[in-house]
Design a protein around this motif. Sequence first.
Motif, PDB file in Angstrom:
ATOM      1  N   HIS A   5       1.159 -12.467  -6.413  1.00 21.47           N
ATOM      2  CA  HIS A   5       0.857 -11.753  -7.658  1.00 21.47           C
ATOM      3  C   HIS A   5       1.456 -12.447  -8.882  1.00 21.47           C
ATOM      4  N   TRP A   6       2.748 -12.731  -8.865  1.00 22.86           N
ATOM      5  CA  TRP A   6       3.401 -13.256 -10.066  1.00 22.86           C
ATOM      6  C   TRP A   6       2.995 -14.693 -10.340  1.00 22.86           C
ATOM      7  N   ARG A   7       2.687 -15.449  -9.302  1.00 16.76           N
ATOM      8  CA  ARG A   7       2.166 -16.794  -9.545  1.00 16.76           C
ATOM      9  C   ARG A   7       0.837 -16.723 -10.275  1.00 16.76           C
ATOM     10  N   ARG A   8      -0.035 -15.812  -9.824  1.00 17.77           N
ATOM     11  CA  ARG A   8      -1.344 -15.686 -10.472  1.00 17.77           C
ATOM     12  C   ARG A   8      -1.209 -15.166 -11.899  1.00 17.77           C
ATOM     13  N   VAL A   9      -0.308 -14.198 -12.100  1.00 18.59           N
ATOM     14  CA  VAL A   9      -0.082 -13.675 -13.452  1.00 18.59           C
ATOM     15  C   VAL A   9       0.415 -14.782 -14.379  1.00 18.59           C
ATOM     16  N   ASN A  10       1.415 -15.529 -13.908  1.00 14.33           N
ATOM     17  CA  ASN A  10       1.990 -16.575 -14.758  1.00 14.33           C
ATOM     18  C   ASN A  10       0.999 -17.683 -15.065  1.00 14.33           C
ATOM     19  N   GLU A  21       7.540 -14.419 -21.501  1.00 13.96           N
ATOM     20  CA  GLU A  21       6.994 -13.540 -20.471  1.00 13.96           C
ATOM     21  C   GLU A  21       6.934 -14.248 -19.122  1.00 13.96           C
ATOM     22  N   ILE A  22       6.494 -15.481 -19.117  1.00 12.69           N
ATOM     23  CA  ILE A  22       6.422 -16.233 -17.861  1.00 12.69           C
ATOM     24  C   ILE A  22       7.813 -16.407 -17.267  1.00 12.69           C
ATOM     25  N   TYR A  23       8.772 -16.812 -18.093  1.00 13.16           N
ATOM     26  CA  TYR A  23      10.126 -17.028 -17.588  1.00 13.16           C
ATOM     27  C   TYR A  23      10.738 -15.719 -17.110  1.00 13.16           C
ATOM     28  N   ARG A  24      10.463 -14.629 -17.814  1.00 10.90           N
ATOM     29  CA  ARG A  24      10.951 -13.309 -17.376  1.00 10.90           C
ATOM     30  C   ARG A  24      10.405 -12.968 -15.995  1.00 10.90           C
ATOM     31  N   ASN A  25       9.136 -13.221 -15.774  1.00 13.27           N
ATOM     32  CA  ASN A  25       8.542 -12.942 -14.468  1.00 13.27           C
ATOM     33  C   ASN A  25       9.183 -13.789 -13.369  1.00 13.27           C
ATOM     34  N   VAL A  26       9.481 -15.040 -13.689  1.00 14.38           N
ATOM     35  CA  VAL A  26      10.125 -15.929 -12.730  1.00 14.38           C
ATOM     36  C   VAL A  26      11.517 -15.423 -12.370  1.00 14.38           C
ATOM     37  N   VAL A  27      12.291 -15.051 -13.400  1.00 14.29           N
ATOM     38  CA  VAL A  27      13.688 -14.677 -13.196  1.00 14.29           C
ATOM     39  C   VAL A  27      13.833 -13.288 -12.593  1.00 14.29           C
ATOM     40  N   ALA A  28      13.096 -12.322 -13.114  1.00 16.51           N
ATOM     41  CA  ALA A  28      13.325 -10.925 -12.742  1.00 16.51           C
ATOM     42  C   ALA A  28      12.451 -10.442 -11.589  1.00 16.51           C
ATOM     43  N   PRO A 136       3.163 -25.813 -12.419  1.00 17.84           N
ATOM     44  CA  PRO A 136       3.283 -26.555 -13.685  1.00 17.84           C
ATOM     45  C   PRO A 136       3.385 -25.636 -14.902  1.00 17.84           C
ATOM     46  N   VAL A 137       2.675 -24.510 -14.875  1.00 23.95           N
ATOM     47  CA  VAL A 137       2.757 -23.560 -15.987  1.00 23.95           C
ATOM     48  C   VAL A 137       4.165 -22.984 -16.077  1.00 23.95           C
ATOM     49  N   GLU A 138       4.736 -22.599 -14.955  1.00 26.18           N
ATOM     50  CA  GLU A 138       6.086 -22.022 -14.951  1.00 26.18           C
ATOM     51  C   GLU A 138       7.131 -23.059 -15.352  1.00 26.18           C
ATOM     52  N   GLU A 139       6.952 -24.283 -14.903  1.00 25.10           N
ATOM     53  CA  GLU A 139       7.876 -25.354 -15.280  1.00 25.10           C
ATOM     54  C   GLU A 139       7.849 -25.569 -16.787  1.00 25.10           C
ATOM     55  N   ARG A 140       6.648 -25.619 -17.357  1.00 17.78           N
ATOM     56  CA  ARG A 140       6.526 -25.826 -18.794  1.00 17.78           C
ATOM     57  C   ARG A 140       7.097 -24.641 -19.575  1.00 17.78           C
ATOM     58  N   ALA A 141       6.881 -23.428 -19.057  1.00 16.97           N
ATOM     59  CA  ALA A 141       7.433 -22.240 -19.724  1.00 16.97           C
ATOM     60  C   ALA A 141       8.952 -22.292 -19.723  1.00 16.97           C
ATOM     61  N   SER A 142       9.554 -22.730 -18.626  1.00 15.69           N
ATOM     62  CA  SER A 142      11.007 -22.851 -18.560  1.00 15.69           C
ATOM     63  C   SER A 142      11.511 -23.846 -19.595  1.00 15.69           C
ATOM     64  N   VAL A 143      10.829 -24.975 -19.713  1.00 16.90           N
ATOM     65  CA  VAL A 143      11.202 -25.974 -20.720  1.00 16.90           C
ATOM     66  C   VAL A 143      11.127 -25.369 -22.118  1.00 16.90           C
ATOM     67  N   PHE A 249       6.771 -11.608   2.458  1.00 15.82           N
ATOM     68  CA  PHE A 249       7.046 -10.338   1.790  1.00 15.82           C
ATOM     69  C   PHE A 249       6.117 -10.142   0.592  1.00 15.82           C
ATOM     70  N   PRO A 250       5.807  -8.893   0.268  1.00 15.86           N
ATOM     71  CA  PRO A 250       4.993  -8.628  -0.928  1.00 15.86           C
ATOM     72  C   PRO A 250       5.773  -8.936  -2.200  1.00 15.86           C
ATOM     73  N   ALA A 251       5.063  -9.065  -3.301  1.00 15.01           N
ATOM     74  CA  ALA A 251       5.710  -9.349  -4.581  1.00 15.01           C
ATOM     75  C   ALA A 251       6.584  -8.173  -5.013  1.00 15.01           C
ATOM     76  N   ARG A 252       7.645  -8.479  -5.722  1.00 15.22           N
ATOM     77  CA  ARG A 252       8.557  -7.443  -6.226  1.00 15.22           C
ATOM     78  C   ARG A 252       7.882  -6.690  -7.375  1.00 15.22           C
ATOM     79  N   ARG A 253       7.863  -5.361  -7.276  1.00 18.68           N
ATOM     80  CA  ARG A 253       7.266  -4.545  -8.336  1.00 18.68           C
ATOM     81  C   ARG A 253       8.220  -4.330  -9.503  1.00 18.68           C
TER      82      ARG A 253
END
Length: 291
Positions: A5-10, A21-28, A136-143, A249-253
């Motif tokens: 889920h979160w990979r597709r969202v990001n 928003e992307i980094y928040r999804n990655v971290v939290a 790559p999207v998440e990596e760029r968002a982190s940068v 495991f399912p994605a964290r809600r």
Amino acid sequence: MRRDHWRRVNDALDPETSYVEIYRNVVAHEFPWDLNQALSFALFRTYAVPGIGRLLDATGQFTGDVQKRYDDTALLLEPPTRYGFDHPEARAAIRRINQMHRAYDIPEHEFRYVLSTFVVVPKRWLDDYGKRPLTPVEERASVNYYRQLGRHMNIPDIPETFAEFAELMDSYEAEHFAYDAGARRVADATLALMQTFYAKPAQRPAGLFARALMDDPLREAFRYDAPPALVQRASRAALRARGRLLRAFPARREPKLIEDISWIRSYPDGHDVEQLGTFPTPGLAGCPVRH
């Protein structure tokens, strides 16, 4: 909720504009435990730079009251991720960070190096131990997230890409990692605190586990003995097995926030971001600039 889920969202978001928003999804949501561990190791690496470790030792905050300093660091870094850089609490947290840093004569190159560890270490941790690597999207968002944090901290000449951050971190460590007695005290105090996060029977193995995850240049900078090769292989294999298991495991809600982590102990009744951190004891503010 689907596992991806979160990979597709990001990956549906633009990392140039929606990086918070992307980094928040990655971290939290996607990697809360992994990112907490990776960012802790990122900060730990910085102690191996004598200029940084020596100053932290001189303040006494990373040895005399290490739990509070650990908690304050985590709590001050979270608001921009949680709320975005324009939120009043995020602005207050960054203002507090800048106030504390201005009390010391810290060279710009050390700020850039510390920033680089926040970008590079988490990605490499996930490459090695996560249930999946960053896209790559998440990596760029982190940068972009840490470039923005760096701008708010008035750090000049911030790298623009992950490759540039990685080159900065690796070359800086090759040049600057070295033993310092004060830095070793800070490292020892941090490892001792980390061991208290676990039940007593697991505390000693936890310390060995942490040293097993360190690379040779980091251990050598602190003059830590390398654990037996079997322990190193087993420690890394256990983390990789955990990552593979999590794929089922399912994605964290619900997000996992800093305040939800049992290791944060200093403020059981809540905290005021304006009161976090400490200012130097008399004399420390006049420390000479280190070039």
